[in-house]
Design a protein around this motif. Structure first.
Motif, PDB file in Angstrom:
ATOM      1  N   VAL A  16      -8.828  24.210  -1.753  1.00 59.22           N
ATOM      2  CA  VAL A  16      -8.137  24.558  -2.994  1.00 59.22           C
ATOM      3  C   VAL A  16      -6.645  24.636  -2.721  1.00 59.22           C
ATOM      4  N   ASP A  17      -5.863  24.098  -3.641  1.00 56.09           N
ATOM      5  CA  ASP A  17      -4.407  24.145  -3.566  1.00 56.09           C
ATOM      6  C   ASP A  17      -3.893  24.591  -4.927  1.00 56.09           C
ATOM      7  N   LEU A  18      -2.958  25.516  -4.951  1.00 61.76           N
ATOM      8  CA  LEU A  18      -2.338  25.947  -6.204  1.00 61.76           C
ATOM      9  C   LEU A  18      -0.963  25.310  -6.319  1.00 61.76           C
ATOM     10  N   GLN A  19      -0.667  24.761  -7.499  1.00 61.99           N
ATOM     11  CA  GLN A  19       0.650  24.224  -7.773  1.00 61.99           C
ATOM     12  C   GLN A  19       1.191  24.909  -9.019  1.00 61.99           C
ATOM     13  N   ASP A  20       2.469  25.213  -9.022  1.00 60.98           N
ATOM     14  CA  ASP A  20       3.117  25.837 -10.164  1.00 60.98           C
ATOM     15  C   ASP A  20       4.414  25.096 -10.423  1.00 60.98           C
ATOM     16  N   GLU A  21       4.460  24.413 -11.529  1.00 58.67           N
ATOM     17  CA  GLU A  21       5.627  23.612 -11.887  1.00 58.67           C
ATOM     18  C   GLU A  21       6.886  24.472 -12.075  1.00 58.67           C
ATOM     19  N   ASN A  22       6.716  25.771 -12.227  1.00 61.06           N
ATOM     20  CA  ASN A  22       7.877  26.655 -12.344  1.00 61.06           C
ATOM     21  C   ASN A  22       8.624  26.813 -11.024  1.00 61.06           C
ATOM     22  N   VAL A  23       7.973  26.513  -9.917  1.00 61.39           N
ATOM     23  CA  VAL A  23       8.627  26.696  -8.615  1.00 61.39           C
ATOM     24  C   VAL A  23       8.767  25.410  -7.807  1.00 61.39           C
ATOM     25  N   GLU A  24       8.028  24.358  -8.162  1.00 63.72           N
ATOM     26  CA  GLU A  24       8.168  23.086  -7.456  1.00 63.72           C
ATOM     27  C   GLU A  24       7.574  21.967  -8.315  1.00 63.72           C
ATOM     28  N   PRO A  25       8.017  20.745  -8.094  1.00 64.32           N
ATOM     29  CA  PRO A  25       7.457  19.634  -8.865  1.00 64.32           C
ATOM     30  C   PRO A  25       5.952  19.473  -8.604  1.00 64.32           C
ATOM     31  N   ILE A  26       5.241  19.011  -9.608  1.00 65.30           N
ATOM     32  CA  ILE A  26       3.805  18.759  -9.480  1.00 65.30           C
ATOM     33  C   ILE A  26       3.592  17.571  -8.558  1.00 65.30           C
ATOM     34  N   ASP A 126      -3.669  34.280  -0.897  1.00 65.39           N
ATOM     35  CA  ASP A 126      -3.249  33.499   0.273  1.00 65.39           C
ATOM     36  C   ASP A 126      -2.820  32.086  -0.087  1.00 65.39           C
ATOM     37  N   LEU A 127      -3.175  31.613  -1.279  1.00 61.41           N
ATOM     38  CA  LEU A 127      -2.788  30.267  -1.704  1.00 61.41           C
ATOM     39  C   LEU A 127      -1.403  30.230  -2.344  1.00 61.41           C
ATOM     40  N   ILE A 128      -0.843  31.397  -2.596  1.00 62.14           N
ATOM     41  CA  ILE A 128       0.487  31.478  -3.196  1.00 62.14           C
ATOM     42  C   ILE A 128       1.509  31.372  -2.065  1.00 62.14           C
ATOM     43  N   LYS A 129       2.390  30.416  -2.178  1.00 60.10           N
ATOM     44  CA  LYS A 129       3.369  30.189  -1.111  1.00 60.10           C
ATOM     45  C   LYS A 129       4.354  31.361  -1.039  1.00 60.10           C
ATOM     46  N   LYS A 130       4.489  31.901   0.153  1.00 57.02           N
ATOM     47  CA  LYS A 130       5.383  33.041   0.371  1.00 57.02           C
ATOM     48  C   LYS A 130       6.800  32.654  -0.067  1.00 57.02           C
ATOM     49  N   GLY A 131       7.415  33.515  -0.816  1.00 57.35           N
ATOM     50  CA  GLY A 131       8.780  33.275  -1.274  1.00 57.35           C
ATOM     51  C   GLY A 131       8.867  32.634  -2.648  1.00 57.35           C
ATOM     52  N   ALA A 178      -1.480  42.487   3.489  1.00 58.61           N
ATOM     53  CA  ALA A 178      -1.714  41.696   4.696  1.00 58.61           C
ATOM     54  C   ALA A 178      -0.871  40.419   4.698  1.00 58.61           C
ATOM     55  N   LEU A 179      -0.455  39.971   3.516  1.00 56.80           N
ATOM     56  CA  LEU A 179       0.409  38.787   3.403  1.00 56.80           C
ATOM     57  C   LEU A 179       1.886  39.158   3.543  1.00 56.80           C
ATOM     58  N   ARG A 180       2.136  40.452   3.773  1.00 57.92           N
ATOM     59  CA  ARG A 180       3.482  40.983   3.961  1.00 57.92           C
ATOM     60  C   ARG A 180       4.350  40.844   2.713  1.00 57.92           C
ATOM     61  N   ALA A 181       3.735  40.970   1.566  1.00 60.23           N
ATOM     62  CA  ALA A 181       4.483  40.932   0.307  1.00 60.23           C
ATOM     63  C   ALA A 181       5.242  42.239   0.129  1.00 60.23           C
ATOM     64  N   LYS A 182       6.351  42.176  -0.580  1.00 61.54           N
ATOM     65  CA  LYS A 182       7.174  43.363  -0.778  1.00 61.54           C
ATOM     66  C   LYS A 182       6.830  44.124  -2.056  1.00 61.54           C
TER      67      LYS A 182
END
Length: 190
Positions: A16-26, A126-131, A178-182
């Motif tokens: 599984v891969d998550l893509q979000d056009e709000n943060v990067e091109p599809i 875990d599929l959400i890209k850090k940052g 555990a993903l070190r999110a703030k």
């Protein structure tokens, strides 16, 4: 959060891969067999554009979310292969079980009534890209007893608030930590 929750319902042996056009091109060149699109009303026209392009590339395209639940008739025009009408905690597993058995998927998987929130999985944070996002969200409830004229929550999620258990919410907090999110934001009633 919706597609991360659907990913949480998907067996781990599926990639599984998550893509979000709000943060990067599809990435239209994905090797995915199935593309799932979550849709609110402002994304309706864009969801159709995305679906047409992915289908042109031979992908099965499924759609769900608040707008397909509110206006399912707008999603059965042949643009999408499968429509998820309502919550997906029961219908998504039914869909992938059909695929695993070699049964052609139904054009519509409709949830009748509301699901038990305590059966909702931990989203695949875990599929959400850090940052990519400042906040991670945890949905603690669905449903609302009020009838505000501007809101569709009572239509999509019902009038009776349904809650995740405290251990569920703690598990989601621990998963995000555990993903070190703030930052974590709690989302209720939607």
């Amino acid at each position: 959060l919706g597609l991360a929750t659907v990913a949480g319902m998907t067996p781990r042996d599926f990639s599984v891969d998550l893509q979000d056009e709000n943060v990067e091109p599809i990435n239209f060149d994905t090797d995915a067999d199935i593309v799932a699109i979550g849709c609110w009303s402002p994304q309706y026209l864009r969801s159709k554009e995305l679906a047409k392009e992915f289908r042109r590339r031979g992908k099965m395209v499924v759609v769900g979310g608040p707008y397909p639940t509110l206006c399912p008739e707008r999603f059965v025009d042949g643009t999408f292969d499968v429509l998820f009408d309502g919550e997906t905690e029961n219908t998504w597993p039914e869909f992938y079980q059909d695929l695993l058995k070699g049964v052609p998927p139904k054009p519509v998987y409709k949830q009748i009534g509301n699901i038990d929130m305590q059966k909702s999985p931990v989203p695949r944070f875990d599929l959400i890209k850090k940052g990519d996002y400042l906040y991670y969200f945890i949905q603690t409830t669905r449903g609302c007893p009020f009838a505000c004229e501007f809101c569709d929550i009572i239509v999509t999620d019902g009038r009776v608030p349904r809650l995740k258990s405290i251990p569920q919410v703690l598990k989601e907090i621990e998963t995000i930590a555990a993903l070190r999110a703030k930052y974590i934001s709690f989302s209720a009633a939607d």
